[in-house]
Design an enzyme around this catalytic site. Structure first.
Site, PDB file in Angstrom:
ATOM      1  N   ALA A 195       0.797  -1.223   0.000  1.00  7.08           N
ATOM      2  CA  ALA A 195       0.000   0.000   0.000  1.00  7.08           C
ATOM      3  C   ALA A 195       0.829   1.272   0.000  1.00  7.08           C
ATOM      4  CB  ALA A 195      -0.941   0.001   1.207  1.00  7.08           C
ATOM      5  N   CYS A 322      28.101   1.905  -2.312  1.00 12.60           N
ATOM      6  CA  CYS A 322      28.475   2.691  -1.142  1.00 12.60           C
ATOM      7  C   CYS A 322      27.270   3.265  -0.411  1.00 12.60           C
ATOM      8  CB  CYS A 322      29.420   3.815  -1.544  1.00 12.60           C
ATOM      9  SG  CYS A 322      28.825   4.800  -2.918  1.00 12.60           S
TER      10      CYS A 322
END
Length: 477
Positions: A195, A322
């Site tokens: 949702a 990263c």
């Protein structure tokens, strides 16, 4: 502050907010009870189920609410596999599925089942023919997302669903990203959604199991949600989720908004490579979600890039290594074989002003330039021309190429540093010469070949080298 990460969580829809507040007063009781408050709660739950089923395109008794989209996927995979255990234990799924599917596949394999990961093309799309070729008599389930959550590429769900029906194999569709934009086509068997992707509150998922699909819910039995999602229903959130999904379907402006956002994304796809050098825009340019675009910038630390964009007032996402806790590139980008460093995913929520997109296009070049300067990236074109051969010089001999080989030690340094060091020295070897990059960063395995493709250099391959790997690049130009 412009929020450009609707693919992670869309802002709460106004209808969802109103329904949530109203149902806190009306829907707090146990819908399984027969007294007045329980009956009122049951009416709300039934109405929410009917609204959600209409939006999905299924029967209300085929749909259950779960605590999340991830739980819907896990329950759908485990229940479908258990229901077809006598047929076989082979699970097929694409290499770019959401991590929820990958984790479910790992659990299935650990329990003695088999799994087959289907490859995708550079745009992130699986070929229907690949699915057809992989369907065998012992295939228990196929999982395929309707559209990718990182690059927006739409999958051939309708065609694959038909192939699966002909083979008698159920198809589970992860529709989390596409359901806000319309129903999923084709004769699929199971569907999962979440949702908070369409503006509903977090903590509500959908699981649909169509009639005739063999399904055996796993875990302790529970009387709620047809035994497929145990625990007390979060009724206020469920009501808000269904109300917002129904509002999107009923709004005559939804198609127009999708077209408007598609135009803004087209503008980003076209303008970013013009404004920023060494950029790769990824994903299918046509068969894609209307609101999502992903691109990667060479020589840029993804985490720093996102931090700088946040400072400039833009909330975006990334699949760069990263920016993740695992320090490995996104499995989606890896499966596509595209650049992962400096990756930016933009997913525009409903109502995004055009001015916000224009300001982002103004800010991005400065931000990328700042990050590159901080990392010591060579000036554009410098690496490629530093040692260009004389126009009258002939091609170098193989012996010269080997003699001119350079070794770059980037061990212990994270991407994009190994790629930056490669770019700095590639011009120091003659055409035909090689540069070997030593790196123990997993992202280098993906980003060095991607750099070669972008810079028209030859990626020779890799070999083991102590605690890392040696990546060999031959200069072409």
């Amino acid at each position: 502050m412009p929020y450009f990460d609707a693919a992670s969580a869309a802002p709460l829809h106004p209808v969802a907010r109103e329904a949530l507040l109203a149902s806190l007063d009306e829907g707090w009781a146990d819908p399984a009870r027969l007294y007045r408050e329980g009956r009122r709660a049951r009416l709300l739950l039934d109405a929410a189920r009917e609204a959600a089923a209409e939006a999905v395109g299924c029967r209300p008794d085929e749909l259950v609410f779960t605590p999340s989209g991830t739980r819907a996927v896990h329950s759908g995979v485990s229940g479908a596999l258990a229901g077809r255990r006598r047929v076989g234990r082979r699970l097929l799924y694409s290499a770019v599925e959401h991590s929820a599917v990958l984790h479910a596949a790992e659990v299935h394999e650990a329990a003695g089942g088999g799994r087959v990961e289907l490859p995708v093309d550079p745009a992130g799309r699986v070929a229907a023919g690949e699915v057809a070729a992989a369907l065998t008599a012992d295939t228990a389930l196929v999982c395929l997302q309707s559209a990718n959550h990182e690059v927006g590429t739409e999958q051939p769900v309708g065609e694959v669903a038909q192939l699966c029906r002909e083979a008698g194999v159920p198809l589970l569709v992860d529709a989390a990203q596409s359901l806000p934009w319309g129903p999923v086509p084709g004769p699929w068997s199971l569907l999962a959604a979440s949702a908070h992707k369409w503006g509903g509150p977090p903590g509500v998922g959908l699981l649909v199991v169509r009639k005739g699909t063999r399904f055996a819910a796993q875990g302790p039995a529970d009387e709620r949600e047809s035994g497929r999602s145990p625990g007390f229903e979060n009724l206020p959130a469920i009501v808000a989720a269904a109300a917002s999904l129904r509002a999107l379907r009923a709004d005559p402006g939804t198609d127009g908004e999708a077209a408007r956002l598609r135009g803004l994304v087209d503008r980003i796809r076209a303008r970013v490579p013009e404004l920023v050098g060494d950029v790769e825009v990824v994903g299918d340019p046509v068969r894609r979600l209307p609101h999502l675009v992903t691109f990667s910038c060479l020589y840029v630390d993804g985490e720093t890039l996102l931090d700088e964009l946040d400072r400039a007032g833009f909330s975006v996402s990334s699949g760069s290594s990263c920016t993740s806790s695992t320090l490995t590139p996104s499995h989606v980008l890896r499966a596509m074989g595209v650049l992962s460093e400096g990756n930016v995913r933009i997913s525009l929520p409903y109502g995004t002003p055009e001015a916000d997109v224009e300001r982002f296009l103004e800010v991005l070049p400065r931000v990328v330039r700042t990050v590159r300067e901080r990392l010591g990236v060579p000036a554009e074109g410098r690496a490629a021309t530093a040692a260009a051969p004389h126009p009258e010089a002939g091609p170098p001999a193989a012996e010269s190429a080997e003699a001119a080989g350079l070794v770059v030690d980037a061990l212990g340094r994270r991407c994009p540093i190994p790629v930056i060091e490669l770019a700095k020295v590639i011009g120091e070897v003659p055409v035909g010469g090689t540069v070997t990059v030593l790196s123990d960063d997993e992202a280098a395995r993906q980003d060095i070949p991607a750099w070669c493709a972008m810079r028209d250099q030859e990626y020779v391959g890799e070999r083991a080298a102590g605690r890392g790997a040696a990546y060999v690049v031959r200069r072409r130009a």
